[in-house]
Design a protein around this motif. Sequence first.
Motif, PDB file in Angstrom:
ATOM      1  N   MET A   1       0.841  -1.166   0.000  1.00  0.00           N
ATOM      2  CA  MET A   1       0.000   0.000   0.000  1.00  0.00           C
ATOM      3  C   MET A   1       0.893   1.238   0.000  1.00  0.00           C
ATOM      4  N   THR A   2       0.538   2.211  -0.809  1.00  0.00           N
ATOM      5  CA  THR A   2       1.285   3.445  -0.911  1.00  0.00           C
ATOM      6  C   THR A   2       1.057   4.295   0.329  1.00  0.00           C
ATOM      7  N   GLU A   3       2.124   4.857   0.856  1.00  0.00           N
ATOM      8  CA  GLU A   3       2.007   5.747   2.005  1.00  0.00           C
ATOM      9  C   GLU A   3       1.317   7.038   1.556  1.00  0.00           C
ATOM     10  N   PRO A   4       0.306   7.503   2.306  1.00  0.00           N
ATOM     11  CA  PRO A   4      -0.396   8.724   1.911  1.00  0.00           C
ATOM     12  C   PRO A   4       0.563   9.901   1.811  1.00  0.00           C
ATOM     13  N   THR A   5       0.430  10.675   0.726  1.00  0.00           N
ATOM     14  CA  THR A   5       1.235  11.875   0.567  1.00  0.00           C
ATOM     15  C   THR A   5       0.459  13.104   0.996  1.00  0.00           C
ATOM     16  N   PHE A   6      -0.810  12.938   1.263  1.00  0.00           N
ATOM     17  CA  PHE A   6      -1.668  14.027   1.682  1.00  0.00           C
ATOM     18  C   PHE A   6      -2.179  13.680   3.073  1.00  0.00           C
ATOM     19  N   PRO A   7      -1.724  14.374   4.125  1.00  0.00           N
ATOM     20  CA  PRO A   7      -2.145  13.985   5.477  1.00  0.00           C
ATOM     21  C   PRO A   7      -3.658  14.113   5.642  1.00  0.00           C
ATOM     22  N   THR A   8      -4.278  13.036   6.049  1.00  0.00           N
ATOM     23  CA  THR A   8      -5.736  13.046   6.168  1.00  0.00           C
ATOM     24  C   THR A   8      -6.188  12.406   7.470  1.00  0.00           C
ATOM     25  N   PHE A   9      -7.379  12.788   7.856  1.00  0.00           N
ATOM     26  CA  PHE A   9      -8.076  12.205   8.992  1.00  0.00           C
ATOM     27  C   PHE A   9      -9.419  11.769   8.449  1.00  0.00           C
ATOM     28  N   VAL A  10      -9.747  10.484   8.576  1.00  0.00           N
ATOM     29  CA  VAL A  10     -10.984   9.949   8.017  1.00  0.00           C
ATOM     30  C   VAL A  10     -12.015   9.787   9.129  1.00  0.00           C
ATOM     31  N   ILE A  11     -13.217  10.315   8.886  1.00  0.00           N
ATOM     32  CA  ILE A  11     -14.327  10.215   9.828  1.00  0.00           C
ATOM     33  C   ILE A  11     -15.445   9.433   9.162  1.00  0.00           C
ATOM     34  N   GLY A  12     -15.888   8.382   9.800  1.00  0.00           N
ATOM     35  CA  GLY A  12     -17.041   7.621   9.317  1.00  0.00           C
ATOM     36  C   GLY A  12     -18.272   8.002  10.117  1.00  0.00           C
ATOM     37  N   VAL A  13     -19.325   8.386   9.424  1.00  0.00           N
ATOM     38  CA  VAL A  13     -20.594   8.740  10.060  1.00  0.00           C
ATOM     39  C   VAL A  13     -21.610   7.712   9.594  1.00  0.00           C
ATOM     40  N   ALA A  14     -22.065   6.866  10.523  1.00  0.00           N
ATOM     41  CA  ALA A  14     -22.928   5.754  10.142  1.00  0.00           C
ATOM     42  C   ALA A  14     -24.198   5.738  10.981  1.00  0.00           C
ATOM     43  N   GLY A  15     -25.241   5.149  10.400  1.00  0.00           N
ATOM     44  CA  GLY A  15     -26.500   4.993  11.112  1.00  0.00           C
ATOM     45  C   GLY A  15     -27.618   4.737  10.129  1.00  0.00           C
ATOM     46  N   GLY A  16     -28.761   4.387  10.647  1.00  0.00           N
ATOM     47  CA  GLY A  16     -29.925   4.114   9.816  1.00  0.00           C
ATOM     48  C   GLY A  16     -30.559   5.393   9.287  1.00  0.00           C
ATOM     49  N   SER A  17     -31.593   5.221   8.484  1.00  0.00           N
ATOM     50  CA  SER A  17     -32.328   6.366   7.937  1.00  0.00           C
ATOM     51  C   SER A  17     -32.884   7.207   9.077  1.00  0.00           C
ATOM     52  N   GLY A  18     -32.716   8.511   8.963  1.00  0.00           N
ATOM     53  CA  GLY A  18     -33.258   9.428   9.954  1.00  0.00           C
ATOM     54  C   GLY A  18     -32.481   9.487  11.258  1.00  0.00           C
TER      55      GLY A  18
END
Length: 116
Positions: A1-18
């Motif tokens: 896997m290539t090392e990221p060249t753009f520093p990032t922070f990933v946020i996952g927002v999950a849940g059901g409808s509504g």
Amino acid sequence: MTEPTFPTFVIGVAGGSGSGKSTVTREVLASVGADQAAVLMQDDYYLDQSALSFDARCQTNYDHPDAFDWPLMMAHVQALREGKPIEMPVYDFTLHNRSSQTITVRPAPIIVIEGL
């Protein structure tokens, strides 16, 4: 896997409808600034179903993990992490299929993935 060249922070927002996913995503954007976050919508990564009739597409279980194009979504997240823009697919809920349109998503320090 290539090392990221753009520093990032990933946020996952999950849940059901509504459940408030879009509200949380809007709050993140308001907090950090829209130019500081790239947003991916999991709904736009439903598989292309052009080979199926409209009636067959209506029968698809869109809550099942097999309904999504995971390889494309993961490739897009990786590209954004590497500082590359992506062309996010657009899902047309009236056709139960992908649109021919895409949305250009530019890399940013924060990636928000809004999904189920």
